[in-house]
Design an enzyme around this catalytic site. Sequence first.
Site, PDB file in Angstrom:
ATOM      1  NE  ARG A  81      28.503  28.651  30.069  1.00 22.47           N
ATOM      2  CZ  ARG A  81      28.705  29.912  29.747  1.00 22.47           C
ATOM      3  NH1 ARG A  81      29.934  30.369  29.649  1.00 22.47           N
ATOM      4  NH2 ARG A  81      27.702  30.703  29.518  1.00 22.47           N
ATOM      5  NE  ARG A  91      29.528  32.370  34.200  1.00 19.28           N
ATOM      6  CZ  ARG A  91      28.786  33.234  33.556  1.00 19.28           C
ATOM      7  NH1 ARG A  91      29.107  33.611  32.366  1.00 19.28           N
ATOM      8  NH2 ARG A  91      27.706  33.737  34.091  1.00 19.28           N
ATOM      9  CG  ASP A  94      31.762  33.291  30.368  1.00 19.78           C
ATOM     10  OD1 ASP A  94      31.051  32.802  29.474  1.00 19.78           O
ATOM     11  OD2 ASP A  94      31.744  34.500  30.655  1.00 19.78           O
ATOM     12  CG  ASP A  96      32.274  36.211  27.281  1.00 22.57           C
ATOM     13  OD1 ASP A  96      31.396  35.379  26.999  1.00 22.57           O
ATOM     14  OD2 ASP A  96      32.332  36.799  28.376  1.00 22.57           O
TER      15      ASP A  96
END
Length: 164
Positions: A81, A91, A94, A96
């Site tokens: 990424r 993407r 990811d 989070d």
Amino acid sequence: MSVRAYIGLGANLAEPAARLRWALAELDQAGPTRASSLYRSEPLGDPGQPWYVNAVAEHRTARSPRELLDWLQALERRAGRPRERPRWAARVLDLDLLLYGDWEIRAPGLIIPHEGLAERRFVLEPLAELAPDALDPRTGRSARDLLAALDDPLRVEKLPPVRL
């Protein structure tokens, strides 16, 4: 001290399910980790991009919230990424930081609970499966209750388990 953190995982490029399994293995090497099922999710943002594969992991860590976030971002870069990308863009990975114990943090580049936690079906479906009683310290509501009250039109479908 070990803290229970919940991490949202998502990808929609370059074999997304394999990317999530790789990230989960990396998390597990760093500390005890449990994961939800994988879910196929309609993209937020550009509707022309591929659907996502999402999951949530419960990860026990001694890292501080900032250290954990920095480590997660390093994992994203290892997966390919780019550091900078348009918001809501497709993407390869990811990660989070959704919840960190019962902490609430609002600092530059670090907001816990994650701002979109209570608004996104692709986060709440796997979180409620994995930890239905996990509390959002901002609202005091459980993942189960947040999901039941959610008004999100984007589709999320549980994927069948992968047989090894």
